[in-house]
Scaffold this motif. Structure first.
Motif, PDB file in Angstrom:
ATOM      1  N   HIS A   1      47.633  34.064  50.717  1.00 25.83           N
ATOM      2  CA  HIS A   1      48.924  33.859  50.055  1.00 25.83           C
ATOM      3  C   HIS A   1      48.700  33.169  48.706  1.00 25.83           C
ATOM      4  N   LEU A   2      49.648  33.366  47.794  1.00 28.01           N
ATOM      5  CA  LEU A   2      49.575  32.741  46.484  1.00 28.01           C
ATOM      6  C   LEU A   2      49.759  31.235  46.649  1.00 28.01           C
ATOM      7  N   ASP A   3      48.763  30.478  46.191  1.00 26.63           N
ATOM      8  CA  ASP A   3      48.777  29.018  46.375  1.00 26.63           C
ATOM      9  C   ASP A   3      49.115  28.269  45.099  1.00 26.63           C
ATOM     10  N   SER A   4      48.687  28.831  43.956  1.00 29.32           N
ATOM     11  CA  SER A   4      48.999  28.179  42.669  1.00 29.32           C
ATOM     12  C   SER A   4      48.857  29.192  41.550  1.00 29.32           C
ATOM     13  N   MET A   5      49.409  28.851  40.404  1.00 33.21           N
ATOM     14  CA  MET A   5      49.309  29.723  39.242  1.00 33.21           C
ATOM     15  C   MET A   5      49.257  28.869  37.984  1.00 33.21           C
ATOM     16  N   LYS A   6      48.593  29.413  36.954  1.00 39.56           N
ATOM     17  CA  LYS A   6      48.465  28.686  35.697  1.00 39.56           C
ATOM     18  C   LYS A   6      48.156  29.677  34.591  1.00 39.56           C
ATOM     19  N   ARG A   7      48.157  29.177  33.366  1.00 33.52           N
ATOM     20  CA  ARG A   7      47.727  29.980  32.221  1.00 33.52           C
ATOM     21  C   ARG A   7      46.207  29.936  32.132  1.00 33.52           C
ATOM     22  N   ALA A   8      45.612  31.047  31.700  1.00 31.42           N
ATOM     23  CA  ALA A   8      44.143  31.102  31.595  1.00 31.42           C
ATOM     24  C   ALA A   8      43.658  30.138  30.520  1.00 31.42           C
TER      25      ALA A   8
END
Length: 239
Positions: free
Chosen positions: A232-239
């Motif tokens: 499952h998607l746990d976190s997201m950020k900009r590269a």
């Protein structure tokens, strides 16, 4: 290399995979399902591989007409985060615990309804079904790769050794990074593949990573099982 198939004795087309015996697949744009067929990859010899080379698998039945997507599976693990990202194609996958670092190639359906395989001459390449959910987008995103090819071990050779809590990091075309946490790693017989559990539509951003596994059957020239990583998607950020 990857994925479930039926026991149909007719040979399949080389260079395609089989994903499920009766997979109802939600199309991203139209909101309709379609049946994907995902066969393992062909080789002309029968020499003993690392585990055994992936080979042409039996052909699947003709695909059914499009149907509405299935309801979410009761077996699917809900995302504890509820996160989701806008649609954006994946560019690169990294799985640090098994030393995976590979680019993506989009996979499409052939005229016969089969999902075309990643090229056989690149062992470090992962495919994603481009008409399904993109990794990080709400829904179940399907990622597939070879466990080996006729030239040796391939990108997902060690996929079966992933553990719950391991991370899968996917960099996307919009310069965002989606980090998935592994919920489980399961092995299924291709003859009794649980399509609903693996491919059911989901309300969360989830990931399925698939390759071949189990024993290699030299008579039919294919692996007997599939390894499926549920994440499952746990976190997201900009590269």
């Amino acid at each position: 290399m990857v994925a479930p198939q039926s026991s149909d004795p007719n040979p399949s087309q080389p260079g395609s995979f089989a994903i499920g015996r009766a997979l109802l697949w939600p199309a991203a744009a139209a909101g309709l399902g379609m049946i994907l067929i995902f066969n393992s990859f062909g080789t002309s010899d029968d020499s003993k591989p690392l585990a055994a080379p992936s080979v042409v698998a039996p052909a699947m039945p003709a695909p059914a007409p499009p149907a509405p997507p299935p309801a979410p599976s009761a077996d699917a693990s809900p995302s504890p985060t509820g996160l989701a990202m806008p649609r954006s194609a994946p560019k690169r996958i990294q799985i640090p615990s098994i030393a995976v670092d590979a680019p993506f190639t989009p996979l499409t359906l052939s005229a016969s309804g089969q999902l075309n395989a990643p090229p056989p001459n690149d062992k470090n390449l992962v495919g994603w079904y481009k008409n399904g959910a993109t990794p990080g987008e709400r829904g179940s995103s399907i990622v597939a790769g070879h466990v080996d090819t006729k030239t040796g071990p391939a990108v997902f050779l060690q996929l079966q050794f992933l553990k719950p809590g391991s991370t899968v990091v996917i960099t996307r075309a919009d310069d965002s990074v989606a980090t998935f946490k592994v919920d489980s790693v399961e092995k299924f017989s291709k003859a009794k593949f649980p399509n609903q559990k693996v491919y059911a539509n989901t309300s969360d951003a989830e990931l399925r990573v698939i390759t071949c596994g189990g024993d290699y059957d030299r008579k039919v020239k294919d692996y007997k099982d599939n390894v499926v990583v549920f994440a499952h998607l746990d976190s997201m950020k900009r590269a």
